[in-house]
Design an enzyme around this catalytic site. Sequence first.
Site, PDB file in Angstrom:
ATOM      1  N   ASP A   5       0.841  -1.198   0.000  1.00  0.00           N
ATOM      2  CA  ASP A   5       0.000   0.000   0.000  1.00  0.00           C
ATOM      3  C   ASP A   5       0.879   1.253   0.000  1.00  0.00           C
ATOM      4  OD1 ASP A   5      -2.340   1.462   0.075  1.00  0.00           O
ATOM      5  OD2 ASP A   5      -2.483   1.413   2.264  1.00  0.00           O
TER       6      ASP A   5
ATOM      7  N   GLU B 104       2.676   4.928  -4.076  1.00  0.00           N
ATOM      8  CA  GLU B 104       2.723   5.863  -5.229  1.00  0.00           C
ATOM      9  C   GLU B 104       4.058   6.587  -5.302  1.00  0.00           C
ATOM     10  OE1 GLU B 104       0.236   5.634  -2.947  1.00  0.00           O
ATOM     11  OE2 GLU B 104      -0.856   4.306  -4.291  1.00  0.00           O
TER      12      GLU B 104
ATOM     13  N   ASP C  50      -8.897   3.842  -2.451  1.00  0.00           N
ATOM     14  CA  ASP C  50      -9.869   4.351  -1.477  1.00  0.00           C
ATOM     15  C   ASP C  50     -11.119   4.900  -2.136  1.00  0.00           C
ATOM     16  OD1 ASP C  50      -7.961   3.593   0.305  1.00  0.00           O
ATOM     17  OD2 ASP C  50      -7.178   5.603   0.643  1.00  0.00           O
TER      18      ASP C  50
END
Length: 814
Positions: free
Chosen positions: A402, A405, A477
Amino acid sequence: MNPSIGTRRSKNIHLGNLVSYAQISQGLHILAENAWIRIEFWNPGVVRVRAGRMGESLDDFSYALDPNATRIPVSVELVAAPESIVLSGGDVQVRILTQPVSIQFLDETGRIVNSDDPAFGISWLGQEVSVYKTLQPGERFLGLGEKTGPLDKRGRAYVNNNTDHFGYGPDSDPLYASIPFFIGVHAQGIYGFFLNNSYKSTFNFGASSDRFAWYAVDDGQMDYFYLHGGLEGGVEHVLKSYTALTGAMPLPPKWALGFQQCRYSYYPDAELLRIAQTFREKHIPCDVLYLDIHYMDAFKVFSWHPEYFPNPKSLADQLKALGIRLVIIMDPGIKVEEGYAAYDSGMAEGHFALLPDGKPYRGQVWPGWSHFPDFTASKTREWWGAQMKIYSEAGIEGFWNDMNEPAAWGQHLPGLIEFDMEGEGSSFKEARNVYGMQMARATMEGASKLLGDKRPFNLTRAGFAGIQRYAAVWTGDNTASEEHMLAGVRLVNSLGLSGVAFAGYDIGGFVGESSPALYARWMQLGAFSPFFRAHSMINSRDSEPWSFGEEVEDIARNFIRLRYRLMPYLYAAFEGATSGLPIARSLALEWPQDPKIYQQPYDNAYLFGSEILVIPVESHKQLAKVYLPQGQWYDFYDDVAYDGGREVLLELNIEKLPLFVRSGAVIAMQSPVTHTGEAHDGTLQLHVYSGTQSRSFELFQDDGLANTASHRSEFARNRGFHDGASRILQIEGKEGTYPGEFQRIKLYLHGLTYEPTVLFNGTDINVQFDEFRLVEPVSRFDPFMPPVGNSPKVERLPCCTFSWDMENAIEIRY
Ligand code: GLC
């Protein structure tokens, strides 16, 4: 060099006119007035175009291209004239216009499929390099990975720049993963375009211009692949070519195809046991529970919270005894804290990304101020993998990458951070889009090493072209709304058109709260999503199947069970996806030239595997006009037959998601189980849908766990063929050494208007009539609630059972 390059005021610099050219292996190297361009047939039907400014050398660096891919030679002919040079190879011609230099791709009959704008073609604007392409009449643009909007992206523009976008909207861009690859469709042809450059890029599909579409990268070289599709089967063909370039997904462990329940966060250990036991008590199948960030000590990756998880191994063992595996989250940020082993060794061995002055970059994430491992260095990937021992020792086989990015509070990491890029050295500007992919790679490689002959499950939020080689992708999300649910379906379908077959969304919505009906519908859809996981955010309502009342629990149980009953069909679809075909297949894959499938909301529909048509509809609708593509279709619940190629009005109810099966299809099912490791009853239920169409199918079995790379022959594959017109079903004897798990076949004959006789290998066998229910009736718990509809079923479905030796070919006539 043109004087305006590198100055503050820049104007568009085009390649210019041809100066000279030289033939190279399978292509041409052209010198134009302002830059060079190199055109090579890469594989049959695949042409690579690269261009750079004078003095710039050819850049071969790419994380997207699969290093194990092999090139297939193409014999190329060249015909040169002053105004154009034509390269022909197989079914593609590349016409290079010389004054100025621009490129056209044509099919073997001379139809233009894709063409540079004749005036601009490849151009530079400062550091940015673009290619301008003439918009073809009626041209549609599909794919581009995790991109919002409709199926056809004509008239929109997107940015590829991996971004943590919490609670994104149904039109937000960019999101977490970037895949600079799309498929163009128009009446003259179908093609793929893959931009092999990880800098931030812009894809403009004719937004604000009716003259050209354009694809621009902030920096680096123009390096794109044209993938020729052809008119028939063009999309599938392009996808296979793209997979041959960027690699395919490895077969995941079978348990990762089961239902997965997540929460931000389940803790302490007793809570996980309680959730697992509740699944079992309620007879709701489940294979996976997640540990989100609260399993860690102070959110430090590679640690266990000492009070919440004093004995993780014992927890994992107890859960495994219930048939449930744990997947743990890993965030890249390493807390700056002396005495924390990952920080100490990371600092000592130089694993963190540095600023140009040699100091490690610091950003804030869950654990506070953190350094970020440089996953573009092989030694750092190995270090990361070695840290994962703390998980494998506890019996963890599933990993969730997670915040890669990477995310840091503020979301604007400085571009000057330096990255190794396999020794080439570059900045965050080039590394950003591949950071998540290289983290997922480090995790996958680490897990594979630690788990030995077991297949790991790996999930990621960020990714780039080729991410399918390392991980499944989920869409981050999302928000609890009807719109978002449908947007998620399109995102997954779009990922499927971009090489990522194993993808899914947070069922129920991560942010905000679903209504019971929305959750029920989302769960039904999730059962028909490749990655099947419910998740919700901290301080929000629970999202377990029983959290929305008894009726919703019944609906969720029905659809989770259905997922498991469909496992033989689904596992074969996953195996098929290892050669590039998605599991959730946009209708554009099969009917790209049918304008109706692009009409909204018909563009939400998809095939799950090759035979089941899923029509996503909002939870509150009573009626929906839907479009059935060409062919004939059966309602999966009650066998009502429909002619395709037209719109039909459907009455909806929340107990069933509209599902159709194509005529001629054979759907392989099994008895319900509570997890993928539980034995079924040994009977393969083959649902045969009559009609004049012929369909082939496959059954693929292995132990679901062993690493296929090291156990290549330990599978059993039976190919089957149903000739609908002659009413013959043939199944070949098995290929492979795996013994297989089915001893019998129960054959169900759907859609017949007469009572059949059935011949099994020439011998008459007894036909009986069973009631068939795809889902069980939902109990009426609330005496005030009127029934929502009649529970659908087929009352007298002809069926017969016979023993089956998978080794031998069989033939059934009816
Ligand atoms: C990110 C993830 C989400 C996770 C949360 C806490 O927002 O996208 O799925 O639950 O972080 O780790």
